[in-house]
Structure formats: structure tokens, C-alpha cells
Design a protein around this motif. Sequence first.
Motif, PDB file in Angstrom:
ATOM      1  N   TYR A   1      10.362 -71.838  55.278  1.00 16.46           N
ATOM      2  CA  TYR A   1       9.833 -72.877  56.300  1.00 16.46           C
ATOM      3  C   TYR A   1       8.269 -73.349  56.132  1.00 16.46           C
ATOM      4  O   TYR A   1       7.586 -72.357  55.462  1.00 16.46           O
ATOM      5  CB  TYR A   1       9.912 -72.134  57.657  1.00 16.46           C
ATOM      6  N   ILE A   2       7.831 -74.200  56.506  1.00 18.12           N
ATOM      7  CA  ILE A   2       6.358 -74.672  56.183  1.00 18.12           C
ATOM      8  C   ILE A   2       5.870 -75.191  57.462  1.00 18.12           C
ATOM      9  O   ILE A   2       6.457 -76.002  58.308  1.00 18.12           O
ATOM     10  CB  ILE A   2       6.494 -75.964  55.489  1.00 18.12           C
ATOM     11  N   LEU A   3       4.780 -74.537  57.838  1.00 18.80           N
ATOM     12  CA  LEU A   3       3.873 -74.811  59.072  1.00 18.80           C
ATOM     13  C   LEU A   3       2.799 -75.848  58.851  1.00 18.80           C
ATOM     14  O   LEU A   3       2.069 -75.679  57.814  1.00 18.80           O
ATOM     15  CB  LEU A   3       3.069 -73.388  59.626  1.00 18.80           C
ATOM     16  N   LEU A   4       2.483 -76.829  59.744  1.00 16.20           N
ATOM     17  CA  LEU A   4       1.899 -77.751  59.351  1.00 16.20           C
ATOM     18  C   LEU A   4       0.662 -77.776  60.596  1.00 16.20           C
ATOM     19  O   LEU A   4       0.904 -77.359  61.615  1.00 16.20           O
ATOM     20  CB  LEU A   4       2.643 -79.243  59.706  1.00 16.20           C
ATOM     21  N   SER A   5      -0.316 -77.902  60.164  1.00 14.31           N
ATOM     22  CA  SER A   5      -1.679 -77.891  61.048  1.00 14.31           C
ATOM     23  C   SER A   5      -2.430 -78.970  60.642  1.00 14.31           C
ATOM     24  O   SER A   5      -2.779 -79.260  59.532  1.00 14.31           O
ATOM     25  CB  SER A   5      -2.081 -76.619  61.085  1.00 14.31           C
ATOM     26  N   GLY A   6      -3.216 -79.613  61.801  1.00  8.52           N
ATOM     27  CA  GLY A   6      -4.219 -80.840  61.560  1.00  8.52           C
ATOM     28  C   GLY A   6      -3.608 -82.150  61.065  1.00  8.52           C
ATOM     29  O   GLY A   6      -2.426 -81.902  60.459  1.00  8.52           O
ATOM     30  N   LEU A   7      -4.535 -82.993  60.912  1.00  6.97           N
ATOM     31  CA  LEU A   7      -3.828 -84.416  60.518  1.00  6.97           C
ATOM     32  C   LEU A   7      -4.890 -85.073  59.890  1.00  6.97           C
ATOM     33  O   LEU A   7      -6.082 -84.922  60.256  1.00  6.97           O
ATOM     34  CB  LEU A   7      -3.512 -85.161  61.725  1.00  6.97           C
ATOM     35  N   GLU A   8      -4.614 -85.604  58.763  1.00  9.73           N
ATOM     36  CA  GLU A   8      -5.489 -86.492  57.912  1.00  9.73           C
ATOM     37  C   GLU A   8      -4.728 -87.826  57.774  1.00  9.73           C
ATOM     38  O   GLU A   8      -3.714 -88.137  57.457  1.00  9.73           O
ATOM     39  CB  GLU A   8      -5.656 -86.016  56.545  1.00  9.73           C
ATOM     40  N   GLU A   9      -5.675 -88.851  58.223  1.00  9.97           N
ATOM     41  CA  GLU A   9      -5.048 -90.467  58.126  1.00  9.97           C
ATOM     42  C   GLU A   9      -5.502 -91.003  56.921  1.00  9.97           C
ATOM     43  O   GLU A   9      -6.662 -91.038  56.481  1.00  9.97           O
ATOM     44  CB  GLU A   9      -5.760 -91.187  59.418  1.00  9.97           C
ATOM     45  N   ILE A  10      -4.387 -91.148  55.998  1.00 10.87           N
ATOM     46  CA  ILE A  10      -4.470 -91.865  54.644  1.00 10.87           C
ATOM     47  C   ILE A  10      -3.799 -93.202  54.906  1.00 10.87           C
ATOM     48  O   ILE A  10      -2.896 -93.172  54.949  1.00 10.87           O
ATOM     49  CB  ILE A  10      -3.741 -91.046  53.705  1.00 10.87           C
ATOM     50  N   ASN A  11      -4.752 -94.270  54.645  1.00 12.21           N
ATOM     51  CA  ASN A  11      -4.332 -95.657  54.720  1.00 12.21           C
ATOM     52  C   ASN A  11      -3.250 -95.876  55.904  1.00 12.21           C
ATOM     53  O   ASN A  11      -2.292 -96.475  55.722  1.00 12.21           O
ATOM     54  CB  ASN A  11      -3.526 -96.020  53.500  1.00 12.21           C
ATOM     55  N   GLY A  12      -3.743 -95.602  57.001  1.00 12.56           N
ATOM     56  CA  GLY A  12      -3.051 -95.637  58.336  1.00 12.56           C
ATOM     57  C   GLY A  12      -1.771 -94.792  58.697  1.00 12.56           C
ATOM     58  O   GLY A  12      -1.013 -94.817  59.645  1.00 12.56           O
ATOM     59  N   VAL A  13      -1.676 -93.891  57.675  1.00  9.75           N
ATOM     60  CA  VAL A  13      -0.390 -92.990  58.101  1.00  9.75           C
ATOM     61  C   VAL A  13      -1.032 -91.539  58.217  1.00  9.75           C
ATOM     62  O   VAL A  13      -1.775 -90.891  57.458  1.00  9.75           O
ATOM     63  CB  VAL A  13       0.546 -92.761  56.503  1.00  9.75           C
ATOM     64  N   LYS A  14      -0.653 -90.920  59.361  1.00  9.90           N
ATOM     65  CA  LYS A  14      -1.086 -89.668  59.726  1.00  9.90           C
ATOM     66  C   LYS A  14      -0.381 -88.705  59.070  1.00  9.90           C
ATOM     67  O   LYS A  14       0.915 -88.326  59.422  1.00  9.90           O
ATOM     68  CB  LYS A  14      -0.876 -89.473  61.299  1.00  9.90           C
ATOM     69  N   MET A  15      -0.975 -87.943  57.911  1.00 13.39           N
ATOM     70  CA  MET A  15      -0.100 -86.787  57.196  1.00 13.39           C
ATOM     71  C   MET A  15      -0.799 -85.554  57.701  1.00 13.39           C
ATOM     72  O   MET A  15      -1.858 -85.268  58.261  1.00 13.39           O
ATOM     73  CB  MET A  15      -0.493 -87.202  55.714  1.00 13.39           C
ATOM     74  N   PRO A  16      -0.059 -84.358  57.429  1.00 13.30           N
ATOM     75  CA  PRO A  16      -0.360 -83.053  57.790  1.00 13.30           C
ATOM     76  C   PRO A  16      -1.664 -82.707  56.898  1.00 13.30           C
ATOM     77  O   PRO A  16      -1.632 -82.970  55.683  1.00 13.30           O
ATOM     78  CB  PRO A  16       0.724 -82.324  57.397  1.00 13.30           C
ATOM     79  N   LYS A  17      -2.800 -82.148  57.477  1.00 13.35           N
ATOM     80  CA  LYS A  17      -3.638 -81.683  56.662  1.00 13.35           C
ATOM     81  C   LYS A  17      -3.521 -80.340  55.859  1.00 13.35           C
ATOM     82  O   LYS A  17      -3.813 -80.110  54.565  1.00 13.35           O
ATOM     83  CB  LYS A  17      -4.862 -81.405  57.589  1.00 13.35           C
ATOM     84  N   THR A  18      -2.664 -79.576  56.504  1.00  8.96           N
ATOM     85  CA  THR A  18      -2.461 -78.305  55.885  1.00  8.96           C
ATOM     86  C   THR A  18      -1.051 -77.802  56.065  1.00  8.96           C
ATOM     87  O   THR A  18      -0.505 -77.906  56.986  1.00  8.96           O
ATOM     88  CB  THR A  18      -3.260 -77.176  56.556  1.00  8.96           C
ATOM     89  N   ARG A  19      -0.574 -77.407  54.959  1.00  9.55           N
ATOM     90  CA  ARG A  19       1.090 -76.707  54.906  1.00  9.55           C
ATOM     91  C   ARG A  19       0.931 -75.436  54.210  1.00  9.55           C
ATOM     92  O   ARG A  19       0.392 -75.184  53.291  1.00  9.55           O
ATOM     93  CB  ARG A  19       1.694 -77.990  54.009  1.00  9.55           C
ATOM     94  N   ALA A  20       1.505 -74.386  55.028  1.00  6.06           N
ATOM     95  CA  ALA A  20       1.546 -73.082  54.645  1.00  6.06           C
ATOM     96  C   ALA A  20       2.947 -72.887  54.771  1.00  6.06           C
ATOM     97  O   ALA A  20       3.603 -73.131  55.344  1.00  6.06           O
ATOM     98  CB  ALA A  20       1.058 -72.073  55.764  1.00  6.06           C
ATOM     99  N   TRP A  21       3.239 -72.156  53.525  1.00  5.89           N
ATOM    100  CA  TRP A  21       4.827 -72.071  53.170  1.00  5.89           C
ATOM    101  C   TRP A  21       4.958 -70.580  53.241  1.00  5.89           C
ATOM    102  O   TRP A  21       4.301 -69.781  52.765  1.00  5.89           O
ATOM    103  CB  TRP A  21       5.104 -72.425  51.533  1.00  5.89           C
ATOM    104  N   TYR A  22       6.366 -70.339  53.677  1.00  7.87           N
ATOM    105  CA  TYR A  22       6.786 -69.005  53.885  1.00  7.87           C
ATOM    106  C   TYR A  22       8.319 -68.816  53.623  1.00  7.87           C
ATOM    107  O   TYR A  22       8.857 -69.847  53.803  1.00  7.87           O
ATOM    108  CB  TYR A  22       6.635 -68.415  55.327  1.00  7.87           C
ATOM    109  N   TYR A  23       8.571 -67.763  52.999  1.00  5.92           N
ATOM    110  CA  TYR A  23      10.105 -67.410  53.034  1.00  5.92           C
ATOM    111  C   TYR A  23      11.098 -67.167  54.523  1.00  5.92           C
ATOM    112  O   TYR A  23      10.119 -66.647  55.219  1.00  5.92           O
ATOM    113  CB  TYR A  23      10.852 -66.197  52.193  1.00  5.92           C
ATOM    114  N   ASN A  24      12.166 -67.866  54.560  1.00  5.16           N
ATOM    115  CA  ASN A  24      12.800 -67.642  55.754  1.00  5.16           C
ATOM    116  C   ASN A  24      13.237 -66.330  55.960  1.00  5.16           C
ATOM    117  O   ASN A  24      12.852 -65.853  57.065  1.00  5.16           O
ATOM    118  CB  ASN A  24      13.969 -68.470  55.919  1.00  5.16           C
TER     119      ASN A  24
END
Length: 238
Positions: free
Chosen positions: A198-221
Amino acid sequence: MRNLILILILFWGTVFYAQDISAEELLNKSITFHNPNQKWESFNGSFTVLMNTPKSSDRLSTIKIDLLKEQFSLSVEKDSTTYSYLFNKEKCTIRLNGSTEISETDRKKHRLSCERGKMMQNYYTYLYGLPMKLKDPGTILDDTVQSKTFKGKKYLVLKVNYEEEVGNDVWYFYFDPNTYAMEVYQFYHDESKGDGEYILLSGLEEINGVKMPKTRAWYYNKDDKYLGTDVLIKPTVH
């Protein structure tokens, strides 16, 4: 008492709506949040991803995507080595430390091949193109919108399967019930075994009009073991 009645009306209204919304409606609302001006369809931009993993040095990846021209490039810096993939439609160019002359030993050492480069192209385009990529052919959107609590927060959840030629994993996408921002995604190779991540997303960064997750933290289920974190770095405008 009046305030209590108002709170109950708002609460039950939210619950009813969460149960009533269709999968397609939820996906469309999230796409409206992340891609408000339909910029993804003609996306042409670049960004950098800093990856930190336990017991390993940082990896800096610069990604350039031009969807209309079908061009993609990935340049990776790790320790004292740099390598890159450039795809111009189906034409593939690989460089190691700036050179296209790469020995077989170095190709194997750094796992450099056009097949791997294509995999990385699909990987970055998919993850940073979410949730818009859930409209792609071969995506099977489950009709039922689930309501789940994950890490103490309530989400509206979409389950996604893929046609066999696209992929075999089962994915779950978690959306904030108020803003419809995508905040978690999760996949299983075999859900009955509880594998995958599972991947936890936090924050947003706008790149060319698209809101992308700033940070992705990865963990085993299976055991919540931490695997690493990706941080998106927006290009500096000069």
C-alpha cells in the motif's frame, strides 16, 4: 438541540451520498480534482523524483513525458552513476554516463535494456497519471463504491481489476470523501495471501496543470514494513 439536529442531517446526508455515488461518478469527481482543466490528455512536462529507501543511497530520477508526441525520457542518478532511457514512440536509446557505447557487463550490472526502460515508462506514466489512467482500455472498474477506514481515516474506495493482457494485480484506490483527492492506493498479487503493498500519498504538487502527489510512502500489506519514500520535486521556473 437545533444544532444537534443540523449535525445529524449533515451526517446522514454524507453517509447516504457515500452509499449512493456510483464508481464512475467517484472516479470522475477525483479526475476533476486532480485534472481540473483536462491537461493530462496533452501532458507535456518534466519533474524529478527523489527516492529514499532503507539501507540504500538516494536515487534521483528526472522524468519527461510528452503524451501527444509519444515521447518519454528517464534520467537516473545514483551514487556516481547516471543512466538514461529515451523513447521517441517505439525508438529506444539508452545511455550510461552519457555514452550509448555500453558493454554487456555494464548492461547486466545496471539492468539496462529497452524492455526495462519500457517498464519504467509505463510505471511512471501510470502512477503520476492517476486517477486519469483508470480510464485507460483494459481497466475493469468494480461497480460498487466501498466505504473503508484506513489508518484512522474514512475513505470512499474503488476496486480495480485489469484485463489479462494489461495486468493481473488487484488494486484499491482510496479517495477523500469531501474533496475526492486520491490519498492511498493498494495492490495485491494474490489478495487471499495478503501480499502486495500500500502507498500513502501526502501533499500535492501541480505540474503543468495536473495535481500530483508530493510524497508517496510504500509499505508491505502483510506486516506494514516500510519500503521507501518518493518525493516529487517541481521544476524550478527561471
